[in-house]
Design an enzyme around this catalytic site. Structure first.
Site, PDB file in Angstrom:
ATOM      1  N   GLN A 158     -17.925   0.988  -0.714  1.00 26.47           N
ATOM      2  CA  GLN A 158     -16.906   0.138  -0.126  1.00 26.47           C
ATOM      3  C   GLN A 158     -15.775   0.968   0.448  1.00 26.47           C
ATOM      4  O   GLN A 158     -15.448   2.050  -0.048  1.00 26.47           O
ATOM      5  CB  GLN A 158     -16.362  -0.858  -1.154  1.00 26.47           C
ATOM      6  CG  GLN A 158     -15.635  -0.240  -2.330  1.00 26.47           C
ATOM      7  CD  GLN A 158     -15.289  -1.281  -3.392  1.00 26.47           C
ATOM      8  OE1 GLN A 158     -16.164  -1.996  -3.900  1.00 26.47           O
ATOM      9  NE2 GLN A 158     -14.002  -1.355  -3.738  1.00 26.47           N
ATOM     10  N   GLY A 159     -15.202   0.449   1.527  1.00 29.97           N
ATOM     11  CA  GLY A 159     -14.094   1.124   2.183  1.00 29.97           C
ATOM     12  C   GLY A 159     -13.068   0.110   2.645  1.00 29.97           C
ATOM     13  O   GLY A 159     -13.354  -1.091   2.726  1.00 29.97           O
ATOM     14  N   TYR A 160     -11.877   0.592   2.978  1.00 26.22           N
ATOM     15  CA  TYR A 160     -10.762  -0.292   3.296  1.00 26.22           C
ATOM     16  C   TYR A 160     -10.252  -0.029   4.707  1.00 26.22           C
ATOM     17  O   TYR A 160      -9.831   1.077   5.035  1.00 26.22           O
ATOM     18  CB  TYR A 160      -9.640  -0.102   2.272  1.00 26.22           C
ATOM     19  CG  TYR A 160     -10.053  -0.594   0.910  1.00 26.22           C
ATOM     20  CD1 TYR A 160      -9.726  -1.869   0.482  1.00 26.22           C
ATOM     21  CD2 TYR A 160     -10.836   0.205   0.077  1.00 26.22           C
ATOM     22  CE1 TYR A 160     -10.138  -2.344  -0.754  1.00 26.22           C
ATOM     23  CE2 TYR A 160     -11.263  -0.250  -1.158  1.00 26.22           C
ATOM     24  CZ  TYR A 160     -10.910  -1.526  -1.568  1.00 26.22           C
ATOM     25  OH  TYR A 160     -11.343  -1.993  -2.786  1.00 26.22           O
ATOM     26  N   LEU A 161     -10.325  -1.051   5.519  1.00 26.33           N
ATOM     27  CA  LEU A 161      -9.770  -0.978   6.861  1.00 26.33           C
ATOM     28  C   LEU A 161      -8.251  -1.154   6.818  1.00 26.33           C
ATOM     29  O   LEU A 161      -7.544  -0.735   7.721  1.00 26.33           O
ATOM     30  CB  LEU A 161     -10.395  -2.061   7.739  1.00 26.33           C
ATOM     31  CG  LEU A 161     -11.915  -1.919   7.921  1.00 26.33           C
ATOM     32  CD1 LEU A 161     -12.514  -3.185   8.479  1.00 26.33           C
ATOM     33  CD2 LEU A 161     -12.236  -0.734   8.816  1.00 26.33           C
ATOM     34  N   MET A 217      -8.541  -1.162  -6.659  1.00 29.96           N
ATOM     35  CA  MET A 217      -9.377  -0.281  -5.847  1.00 29.96           C
ATOM     36  C   MET A 217      -8.713   0.091  -4.535  1.00 29.96           C
ATOM     37  O   MET A 217      -8.891   1.196  -4.024  1.00 29.96           O
ATOM     38  CB  MET A 217     -10.736  -0.931  -5.607  1.00 29.96           C
ATOM     39  CG  MET A 217     -11.667  -0.906  -6.818  1.00 29.96           C
ATOM     40  SD  MET A 217     -11.943   0.775  -7.457  1.00 29.96           S
ATOM     41  CE  MET A 217     -12.660   1.579  -6.028  1.00 29.96           C
TER      42      MET A 217
END
Length: 199
Positions: free
Chosen positions: A61-64, A183
């Site tokens: 998972q990644g965060y824009l 997170m």
């Protein structure tokens, strides 16, 4: 190849279009959960009495965008080989917060992933059914990193139910109200680690 610009590297129009599309989305849903630290992931050959395995997965998972509202993309592959890709937007809050979630295609996920400034966070994920029927979701974050840590979450139907929950003794400190362990907060620290490493 990962984009090497700043953390706010996303196209707002594209993200809004994705959130509005695909049909199968959760809108106006409240996520109510408590989070606990774990010393290690539960071992299935040494589970406490009454705990039942309920599935395992590998997650990236990644965060824009990592400030509220948080904009996250996620890829998950379950132990049975099932895959899914999702876009999730979460509002402010700790114990409870608004959540909008919509499925992505693999191609959409990959396009958004290419916009991330650093590689996605990897998580080893395992679920266990507790004796009271609730689902305990356990994660090991970036297992190959020296900064790796483990935590567990339990979701609830109401804030009162969440507050009344008595955690099993195997769970560690309750960090629900500690933003440091969110997170998105971990992602912001990871951005700094990568920046310092590159310098």
């Amino acid at each position: 190849m990962f984009y090497t610009g700043g953390p706010l590297c996303y196209n707002k129009g594209q993200t809004a279009a994705l959130a509005a599309g695909n049909g199968k989305r959760k809108v106006g849903n409240m996520e109510i959960e408590r989070k606990f630290l774990l010393k290690e992931m539960p071992r299935e050959d040494q589970l406490p009495e009454g705990w039942q395995p309920a599935g395992r997965a590998q997650v990236w998972q990644g965060y824009l965008y990592f400030l509220a509202p948080v904009v996250r993309i996620r890829y998950r592959i379950k132990d049975d080989g099932t895959e899914d890709w999702k876009l999730c937007i979460k509002g402010p809050g700790t114990l409870s917060r608004a959540e909008v979630e919509t499925p992505l295609t693999r191609e959409q996920y990959e396009e958004l992933c290419a916009m991330l400034p650093i590689p996605p966070v990897k998580k080893e994920f395992a679920c266990y059914r507790l004796p009271d029927g609730r689902l305990l979701e356990c994660s090991r974050v970036d297992p190959e990193s020296p900064r790796s840590f483990c935590y567990a979450e339990v979701e609830f139907a109401s804030e009162q139910e969440a507050r009344d929950f008595v955690p099993p003794p195997q769970l560690g400190r309750d960090v629900t109200e500690e933003p440091y362990y969110a997170m998105a907060s971990y992602w912001s620290r990871k951005l700094l680690w990568f920046k310092n490493y590159e310098e």
